[in-house]
Scaffold this active site. Structure first.
Site, short mmCIF file in Angstrom:
data_model
loop_
_atom_site.label_atom_id
_atom_site.label_comp_id
_atom_site.label_asym_id
_atom_site.label_seq_id
_atom_site.Cartn_x
_atom_site.Cartn_y
_atom_site.Cartn_z
N GLU A 1 121.69 -51.74 -75.34
CA GLU A 1 122.11 -50.76 -74.46
C GLU A 1 120.95 -49.46 -74.59
OE1 GLU A 1 125.00 -47.75 -71.80
OE2 GLU A 1 125.54 -49.10 -73.31
N LYS B 1 121.87 -54.53 -71.69
CA LYS B 1 122.65 -53.55 -70.95
C LYS B 1 121.61 -52.37 -70.45
CE LYS B 1 126.68 -50.80 -69.88
NZ LYS B 1 127.97 -50.65 -70.17
#
Length: 348
Positions: A183, A225
């Site tokens: 992420e 992500k």
């Protein structure tokens, strides 16, 4: 060593594929205790370990959400908690066909030499923690990097330091049988325009994937992500839904390898409906043109309606669960490009 063979390769590929299964996305329920306390207090609930357990239990037991949610990211406190009947949360989720995941970074701290930026920490002792989490039932994990847009930011130093940490984390995850969710969040805060966000998102993702390659990370067993390419919250003129969708997907097409296991988006400060609209616009136009599934991994954009209902009356668990399930269903439809805004007016 590009041909390095991971012991858990088949399991990693299968898990990554299941995480981005059709019509499903991932619930981010990995708020730290400090963040969870803030969210609960905003709706008038005094935070405690028991209050946090009750709230997570409400989400995990919501009827029908297993039709829309493929996995849940847990926090260290939560993965060790149980339902009222003593069933550990990972076991409860697994019994519903939902994959348990775990946040493993220890937070973003000021970056030495550039204190207005942050670097994420948590690598010390990570190998041992990952083995423990795997034994608890986790099959994927999450590590978040924070990239801020501002005056002379982000620096190359910040992007490279965070990418290096993400790559080391990812290799350790795959060594221990957990799919790394990577992420690298470009923050929505600020008055920057969408051009600036696109340029920085592309540069940052290039650096991240270069580092993953250097650390022999198997991309088929990785889920990205990512933030969307979007105007800053305080921008004088914010880009519309279709432009955000077009810019986001075109950026991914330029820099994300086709072998990647899947792509999930964070909501990152967007409104509940806005996040759903953007995801839907991407899939309506591009779902058959890209090599990866594009789906969601939202926290607030899934939880807000449920939390507001529960905060107003903690005995109203059933309605809170319905509101959560309704939001999950709409995002599930958006993940296939089958959402329409008139669905918002329907009663949950």
């Amino acid at each position: 060593m590009a041909n390095y063979q991971w012991k858990h390769a088949d399991e990693l590929k299968a898990t990554a594929k299941a995480m981005v299964a059709d019509y499903k996305g991932i619930l981010a329920a990995d708020e730290s205790n400090n963040t969870a306390t803030k969210r609960l207090e905003e709706v008038g609930i005094t935070s405690s370990e028991e209050a946090r357990r009750q709230y997570r239990k409400l989400l995990f037991n919501a009827p029908d959400v297993d039709n829309y949610i493929s996995g849940v990211i847990l926090y260290d406190e939560t993965i060790k908690q149980s339902d009222d009947n003593g069933t550990p949360f990972p076991e409860l989720l697994k019994g519903r066909g939902i994959i348990p995941g775990i946040k493993v970074d220890t937070g973003a701290k000021p970056l030495a030499g550039s204190p207005n930026e942050k670097v994420t920490e948590g690598l010390d002792g990570l190998r041992e923690r990952l083995a423990e989490y795997y034994n608890m039932g986790a099959r994927f994990s999450k590590w978040r990097a924070v990239i801020t847009i501002g005056d002379d930011m982000p620096t190359q130093q910040c992007m490279e330091a965070n990418a290096h940490a993400l790559a080391r984390y990812s290799a350790l995850c795959q060594e221990n049988g957990l799919v790394p969710m990577v992420e690298p969040e470009v923050m929505i805060n600020g008055d920057h325009d969408i051009d600036t966000c696109e340029e920085i998102t592309e540069d940052n993702l290039r650096i991240v994937f270069d580092e993953l390659f250097r650390h022999n990370v198997m991309l088929e067993g990785v889920v990205l992500k990512t933030s969307m390419v979007i105007s800053g919250l305080d921008a004088p003129k914010r880009a519309g839904v279709q432009e955000v969708a077009d810019r986001t997907v075109s950026t991914l097409q330029r820099v994300v390898p086709p072998a990647l296991g899947g792509v999930v988006f964070l909501s990152g400060g967007q409104g509940d409906v806005e996040a759903t609209q953007h995801l839907d616009a991407m899939n309506k136009k591009f779902k058959d043109q890209v090599p990866w599934r594009l789906t969601f991994s939202y926290a607030r954009a899934l939880q807000n309606p449920a939390l507001a209902t529960w905060g107003s009356d903690m005995s109203n668990t059933e309605q809170a669960q319905k509101n959560f399930g309704f939001r999950a269903k709409l995002n599930s439809l958006a993940s296939m490009g089958e959402y329409s805004e008139d669905m918002e007016s329907k009663v949950a």
